[in-house]
Design a protein around this motif. Structure first.
Motif, PDB file in Angstrom:
ATOM      1  N   LEU A  21      -4.789  -8.254  -3.799  1.00 48.89           N
ATOM      2  CA  LEU A  21      -5.297  -8.329  -2.889  1.00 48.89           C
ATOM      3  C   LEU A  21      -4.892  -8.953  -1.999  1.00 48.89           C
ATOM      4  N   SER A  72      -9.679  -0.007  -0.708  1.00 53.29           N
ATOM      5  CA  SER A  72     -10.475   1.081  -0.991  1.00 53.29           C
ATOM      6  C   SER A  72      -9.920   2.218  -0.491  1.00 53.29           C
ATOM      7  N   LEU A  73      -8.444   1.616  -0.125  1.00 52.74           N
ATOM      8  CA  LEU A  73      -8.125   2.770  -0.484  1.00 52.74           C
ATOM      9  C   LEU A  73      -7.671   4.210  -1.647  1.00 52.74           C
ATOM     10  N   THR A 114     -12.444   5.486  -5.751  1.00 49.77           N
ATOM     11  CA  THR A 114     -11.811   4.508  -4.785  1.00 49.77           C
ATOM     12  C   THR A 114     -10.730   3.578  -6.073  1.00 49.77           C
ATOM     13  N   ASP A 164       0.992  -1.347   0.091  1.00 48.33           N
ATOM     14  CA  ASP A 164      -0.182   0.001   0.119  1.00 48.33           C
ATOM     15  C   ASP A 164       1.369   1.316   0.078  1.00 48.33           C
ATOM     16  N   THR A 210      -1.589   4.085  -5.067  1.00 50.49           N
ATOM     17  CA  THR A 210      -0.641   2.603  -4.918  1.00 50.49           C
ATOM     18  C   THR A 210      -0.741   1.802  -5.485  1.00 50.49           C
ATOM     19  N   ALA A 232     -14.282  -3.673  -1.242  1.00 50.31           N
ATOM     20  CA  ALA A 232     -13.474  -2.818  -1.702  1.00 50.31           C
ATOM     21  C   ALA A 232     -15.719  -1.839  -1.962  1.00 50.31           C
ATOM     22  N   GLY A 279      -2.335  -8.214   1.074  1.00 48.01           N
ATOM     23  CA  GLY A 279      -3.029  -7.204   1.678  1.00 48.01           C
ATOM     24  C   GLY A 279      -3.401  -6.191   1.431  1.00 48.01           C
ATOM     25  N   ALA A 280      -3.676  -5.924   0.502  1.00 48.01           N
ATOM     26  CA  ALA A 280      -3.374  -4.351  -0.165  1.00 48.01           C
ATOM     27  C   ALA A 280      -5.309  -4.121   0.068  1.00 48.01           C
ATOM     28  N   ASP A 281      -5.041  -2.452   0.882  1.00 51.40           N
ATOM     29  CA  ASP A 281      -6.367  -2.218   1.048  1.00 51.40           C
ATOM     30  C   ASP A 281      -7.443  -1.802  -0.389  1.00 51.40           C
TER      31      ASP A 281
END
Length: 233
Positions: free
Chosen positions: A194, A201-202, A209, A163, A171, A231, A197-199
């Protein structure tokens, strides 16, 4: 008291002067020889001559000497994806994090261009996972953008922050969507990010988004992955 010059003192003085002169000349010659050897190293790398590179390394050439662009021989080898030469240089102690004038290093360039074998060598020999390019991005971000699936997998497994946000406010996940083509490779990369561990919704710096960007581009497989990952739009 007057100084008496004997034959012995005269000879010793002359010998000292000769030795000093020789050392000075030797120093100049050594520096000149090192410069010449460095030039020869860059030339050998450029033409892909592994034997010449090995010979120069055996003669203790400066493995991290720079060319006019501030690049080391290892970075030049990485530009050309010369795996054998890169291996020789790295095993001889070349710095995998040494940056040129535009902030590229062998590690960062190998990641960005998907030069997987050199990247793995760099990771095994001290690559700085927090190192960033001139855009403030880690090696993972351009790898994701350009669709280098195995490179992305390798960098995630190595522990690069998934992230991390670059100077554009993006990102790796956002770049894979914004600058990708929505095809099979970028779908696979989004899934890897994903799973790593990628967010999901960042948002970017404008508050948009990944899911909204994917919908706007009609990247339905990516929309499905993001939705499954929870998300928010």
């Amino acid at each position: 008291m007057p100084i008496r010059l004997t034959r012995r003192s005269f000879l010793l003085g002359g010998l000292a002067a000769a030795v000093t002169t020789r050392l000075m000349v030797s120093g100049v010659m050594t520096a000149s020889a090192q410069t010449s050897a460095s030039d020869a190293l860059f030339a050998a790398v450029a033409r892909g001559d592994e034997t010449a590179v090995a010979d120069l390394l055996a003669k203790s050439v400066d493995v991290d000497a720079r060319n006019a662009d501030g690049a080391t021989a290892l970075l030049v080898a990485t530009h050309q994806n010369r795996v054998g030469i890169a291996r020789q240089l790295i095993l001889a102690g070349a710095d995998v994090n040494a940056k040129d004038r535009i902030q590229d290093s062998p590690y960062l360039y190998a990641g960005a261009r998907g030069h997987l074998e050199i990247l793995k060598l760099a990771l095994a020999h001290g690559a700085d996972l927090r190192s960033t390019n001139r855009y403030g991005g880690t090696a993972l971000i351009p790898a994701a953008e350009r669709g280098h699936v195995e490179t992305v997998r390798t960098l995630i497994e190595a522990g690069v922050a998934v992230d991390h946000v670059n100077n554009l406010g993006w990102t790796a996940l956002l770049e894979a969507i914004l600058l990708g083509d929505g095809g099979e490779r970028h779908v696979a990369i989004v899934q890897l990010l994903l799973e790593g561990g990628a967010d999901p919704s960042l948002p970017d710096r404008d508050g948009v988004t990944p899911l909204r960007h994917a919908r706007q581009r009609d990247f339905q497989p990516i929309v499905a992955l993001l939705t499954k990952a929870g998300a928010r739009e």
